[in-house]
Design an enzyme around this catalytic site. Structure first.
Site, short mmCIF file in Angstrom:
data_model
loop_
_atom_site.label_atom_id
_atom_site.label_comp_id
_atom_site.label_asym_id
_atom_site.label_seq_id
_atom_site.Cartn_x
_atom_site.Cartn_y
_atom_site.Cartn_z
CE1 TYR A 145 -2.96 3.12 0.75
CE2 TYR A 145 -3.64 2.07 2.78
CZ TYR A 145 -3.75 3.10 1.87
OH TYR A 145 -4.66 4.11 2.09
CE LYS A 175 -5.38 1.36 -0.38
NZ LYS A 175 -5.63 2.62 -0.99
CB VAL A 218 -8.24 0.57 -3.19
CG1 VAL A 218 -8.76 0.43 -1.76
CG2 VAL A 218 -7.72 -0.76 -3.69
#
Ligand SMILES: CC(=O)N[C@@H]([C@@H](O)[C@H](O)[C@H](O)CO)[C@@H](O)CC(=O)C(=O)O
EC number: 4.1.3.3
Length: 322
Positions: A145, A175, A218
């Site tokens: 992330y 992400k 996302v």
């Protein structure tokens, strides 16, 4: 146990879930079932990212994070495609505990941010940290992330991905919550032979990331603008780029409006309460509840864009997008 590599790819829209709270600051587990149904039925969103930024994951205790993860997995069973749990923490031990727990409860993947207090100063150190977390859940797909504006860790994602599978065999994707499309594009370009998921995390720029090869997204706004974003994905898929752009502009008009008023997790909670009718409650300190003024303004904007049922004259919806 299934091998990480045999898991189906995470794609499409992934809602970064809010952690619902009661007025006195406890987690409101009782609305999570409703929340799952709302995402699936009203927004067409079938995957979720739990305990991330929007979920105030770093503001929850480890025991709360475990309970929240468990509730989403339980309520999402047979309804959601994938439940990814963010397990990043400042303490490697805590992160490993959460990773192991995510595997035990049957989550579909784990994601980790860079530790941001005592910081990894180069790629190798960051990889070593991520590797130790990933190893605690050896059967779960692992996502990095990347959110440099919040962690302060500016190591480029493209650099991090170079050779990452040799170190982290369960690595399955990225992400990417940053606006650097050169970095994002190069992540995609340099890994074309690999089956990674490239999930973009800046909702107002998703269309540009789709052009760069994003395989999914996302974000916080997919909680309540999922339907619109899905229409944009559909138009893009059909190569109807002018419609796709129209949808992106429409989403941008809303985000631009709230950004100018001051937009963050607290405001996301207020907007989601308004749009879904499910009480998300206040955020936890150090965040502060969105003001009444913010909520009123956001509501008026949502109505004028036709994102909320509008009871006034239809021709007043001047900004509405088709
Ligand atoms: C900084 C931030 O909160 N970014 C959001 C975006 O969805 C963001 O709210 C949106 O693009 C509007 O600016 C996501 O990237 C965060 C996210 O996915 C998460 O909650 O883990």
């Amino acid at each position: 146990m299934t091998m990480a590599s045999s898991k189906k790819k995470l794609e499409g829209l992934v809602a970064a879930t809010i952690t619902p709270m009661t007025e006195n600051g406890e987690i409101n587990f009782s609305v999570i079932g409703q929340y799952v149904d709302y995402l699936v039925e009203e927004q067409g969103v079938k995957s979720i990212f739990v305990n991330g930024t929007t979920g105030e994951g770093l503001s929850l205790s480890i025991s709360e994070r475990r309970q929240v993860a468990e509730e989403w997995v339980t309520k999402g069973r047979n309804k959601l495609d994938q439940v990814v749990i963010h397990v990043g923490a400042l303490s490697l031990k805590e992160s490993q505990e959460l990773a192991k727990h995510a595997a035990e409860i049957g989550a579909d993947g784990i994601a980790v941010i860079a530790p941001f207090f005592l910081k990894p100063w180069n790629k190798d150190v960051l990889i070593n940290f991520l590797k130790e977390v990933a190893a605690a859940a050896p059967a779960l797909p692992f996502y990095y992330y990347h959110i440099p504006a919040l962690t302060g860790i500016k190591i480029r994602a493209e650099e991090l991905l170079d050779g990452i599978q040799d170190k982290i065999p369960t690595f399955q994707g990225l992400k990417f919550s940053d606006t650097d499309l050169l970095d994002f594009g190069q992540c995609v370009d340099q890994n074309q032979q690999r089956q990674f998921a490239f999930l973009f995390g800046v909702d107002e720029q998703l269309l540009s990331a789709l052009v760069m090869g994003a395989t999914g997204a996302v974000g916080s706004t997919y909680n309540y603008l999922g339907k619109k974003a899905n229409q944009m994905l559909e138009a893009f898929e059909q190569k109807d780029f002018s419609s796709a752009l129209n949808y992106q502009f429409c989403i941008q008009r809303f985000i631009n409006f709230v950004v100018k008023l001051g937009f963050g997790v607290s405001q996301t909670k207020a907007i989601m309460t308004l749009v879904s009718g499910i009480p998300m409650g206040p955020p936890r300190l150090p965040l502060q509840k969105a003001s009444r003024e913010f909520t009123d303004n956001a509501e008026a904007k949502l109505k004028s864009l036709d994102f909320l049922p509008f009871t006034g004259l239809k021709d007043r919806n001047l900004e509405a997008c088709s």
